[in-house]
Design a protein around this motif. Sequence first.
Motif: not given
Length: 357
Positions: A1-18
């Motif tokens: 598992m990884i923790l992503v901060t800011g994952g609902a913003g522009f780059i963050g949400s694209n990163f999470v989806l990817d």
Amino acid sequence: MILVTGGAGFIGSNFVLDWIASTDEPVVNLDVLSYSGNLRNLASLQGNARHVFVRGDIRDRPLLDRLLADHRPRAIVHLAAESHVDRSIHGPGAFLHTNVEGSFVLLEAARAYWSGLAAGRRESFRFLHVSTDEVFGSLEPGAPAFTETHAYDPSSPYAASKAASDHLARAWHRTYDLPVVTSNCSNNYGPYHFPEKLIPLTIVNALAGQTLPVYGDGLQIRDWLHVGDHCRALRTVLERGRVGETYNIGGGSEFANIDTVRRVCALLDELQPDPAGPYERLIRLVADRPGHDRRYAIDTRKIERELGWRPTETFETGLRKTVQWYLAHAGWVREVQSGSYRDWVAQNYATRTPGPA
């Protein structure tokens, strides 16, 4: 598992989806949901057990400690940031709170968590600190592109706050041995980009028949990176990047802002023509922003040489996909254009004296 901060913003949400699409590894997504954070970006992950969303602030140390203890991530990808230059000029305090104080609190929480890991997990843990090319300041025409060793010379409160967070991340590696890897990217564009930035602002204003404001003479040059290529680069850096190193991530697509706006207009003329005439008729030069950097350019030879990453999108292919996405997602655009968004646009542009197209 990884923790992503800011994952609902522009780059963050694209990163999470990817990440969810490209790996089998779960994500804990921490986002405070400020004006540019949008859970609708992640609607396709609703009910997906591999995506755990937590609303919270990176300055909340007890929350960070609980998340790290409960989920035991093998890596933190730090994307949470205030990122709009104009907003930083109008109100720099929020940028210092989030980008500097927030990064400090997160680094301290990560250090405490990492220090308590068993030896094998300590060695494999990574803290990926995601930053920007704006920390380097402005390049003269014809000057070599920014390398990883280029001196920092930030021009805006936003860039200064990100430079400070970069220094903190590197210091936590050098002083405490926290396994930090840093990346500095050029201007991103693509789906879910909040329409205060140049490309989405141009698209949504053009479709509404509104003025397309371009700062100053419009000859400021930016190196454009499609967000999908950026996400792939971040996965690569997290997987194979060397601890303590920095990797520049760029799109190799330098264009003047006025030419970028014209390219968007030409695509809209093709894909959704306006009976009133070409969209380029709406372009207006307006008063420039203070301290506006003239040129950014990223030298990507290090990440290409060491990690084998290269962008796959040209500006032509990426921009076409971006315009098509906005045309297909009018509902998303309407939702983010809230009263607070309209208030911000009025605040930022109302006092800028318009000039000729």
